[in-house]
Design a protein around this motif. Structure first.
Motif: not given
Length: 389
Positions: A188-198, A230-233, A238-242, A293-296
């Motif tokens: 996953g993108p480094k700017h999201l770490w420590p959230s990895v599996s994105n 959590v799934i962060s902002t 990242w999801f929105r952009h991708t 934080f807005g994913i849904m």
């Protein structure tokens, strides 16, 4: 008019160049999987909450891992999938008496790897949780046995000096990807770490690089263990952009995978498993993420997103519709089925199956049990759910 040899060769070259451009553009996927040449369908098996390595110092723990491997082998041989998704809590890292939890991660993946099936994984709340000392490790004098990690300089009995710090998400993922080309997982993108599996995976027709993908699969790290559940902002953005890059018109169907259910699952949770929900067990309350934080909201706005699949709750396997604003588009929220013999609960084990059909497009799902029985078949459509007998 008949083409000259030069014009014909030029057309072939331009076609080839166009396809190369498809593959090398800025929106190229993390990885691409394809339909088989002899099949109109693409099948995905979800293994959730395996919990390998739990109580590893006892006779019970390794036996449960063997049982979990048997469940996976049964399902894989019956379903013959094109992809396996490990939907979090692959291991119980806070219960593993070793500095390298990747040993158990590799063990959990081995039934899929041995059959040459690609897989993708997301992290759960137990995969890199801090190690917890079992109370039965302590003798009558309060000194634990010599079970320190290899690099421990002292084993005097002080907990701080003899602590298994575990294996972090990034190390687990790097080890998985390094050890097999079959792994579709990404750091996953480094700017999201420590959230990895994105990351995302595209499923395309058989050997047609320039035709639109049949489906986009998104994978998100819902936290837990080493950081909040959590799934962060930042992940939402990242999801929105991708999604805007690879599917700007929402013309390609999409499904999303993460481990811990969002608060929306609490909103749609049925009192009993009955229409419009479909499932066989509804034995506990939804244990949702700590915050939203807005994913849904983002997913609900995308008509291309057909369903979200999670694990975490071992006693739930239902799918229910989510449509908070009474829109005609339904987003389906689904649990997998508890696959592992590790973790809590004595319910029968199994796995959720997802089947994608290309032409005409359809998305179906069912549960395959450890005893080979099949139940809870459903077909997802844009506005309703059709149950099958």
């Amino acid at each position: 008019m008949t083409q000259t040899p030069f014009i014909g060769k030029l057309a072939i070259f331009l076609s080839f160049f166009t396809c190369i451009s498809c593959l090398t553009s800025a929106t190229a996927p993390d990885t691409v999987l394809r339909f088989r040449s002899d099949s109109p369908t693409f099948k995905i098996v979800l293994f959730a909450d395996l919990h390998f390595g739990e109580d590893a110092w006892t006779d019970w723990g390794p036996l449960q891992d063997d049982n979990s491997s048997r469940v996976m082998s049964t399902v894989l041989d019956l379903e013959n999938p094109d992809l396996v998704v490990y939907l979090g809590d692959v291991i119980t890292a806070n219960n593993i008496p070793t500095a390298n939890a990747s040993l158990y991660w590799d063990q959990a993946i081995s039934p899929t790897k041995a059959r040459g099936i690609p897989w993708a994984s997301v992290f759960g709340n137990h995969d890199d949780a801090p190690f917890s000392w079992p109370i039965d490790w302590f003798s009558a004098t309060g000194i634990p046995p010599h079970r320190c990690r290899d690099d421990a300089t002292s084993c005097s009995g002080l907990k701080e000096e003899c602590e298994f710090r575990g294996t972090q998400r990034l190390d687990l993922m790097k080890n998985e990807v390094k050890n097999s080309k079959l792994s579709q997982s990404r750091n996953g993108p480094k700017h999201l770490w420590p959230s990895v599996s994105n990351y995302f995976v595209q499923i395309s027709p058989f050997f047609d690089d320039c035709q639109s993908p049949v489906m986009n699969l998104y994978f998100l790290d819902s936290g837990g263990g080493s950081y909040p559940e959590v799934i962060s902002t930042a992940q939402v953005e990242w999801f929105r952009h991708t999604a805007q890059q690879i599917n700007p018109n929402s013309s390609i169907p999409e499904i999303v995978f993460w481990h811990i259910p969002s608060g929306a699952y609490e909103e749609v949770a049925p009192s009993f498993t009955e229409k419009p929900c479909v499932g066989s067990i509804n034995m506990e309350k939804v244990a949702a993420q700590q915050a939203e934080f807005g994913i849904m909201s983002l997913l609900q706005q995308r008509p291309s997103v057909k369903a979200v699949f999670v694990g975490h709750n071992h006693g739930l396997d239902w799918c229910c519709p989510h449509s908070p604003h009474n829109t005609t588009n339904k987003l389906w929220l689904c649990f997998a089925r508890h696959s592992g013999y590790g973790g809590y609960g004595n319910w029968a084990r199994g796995a959720r199956i997802i089947q994608i059909t290309h032409q005409p497009f359809s998305l179906k799902s069912w549960i395959r049990m450890e005893d080979a029985q099949l139940h809870s078949p459903i077909t997802f459509t844009s506005s309703i759910l059709e149950t099958q007998s």
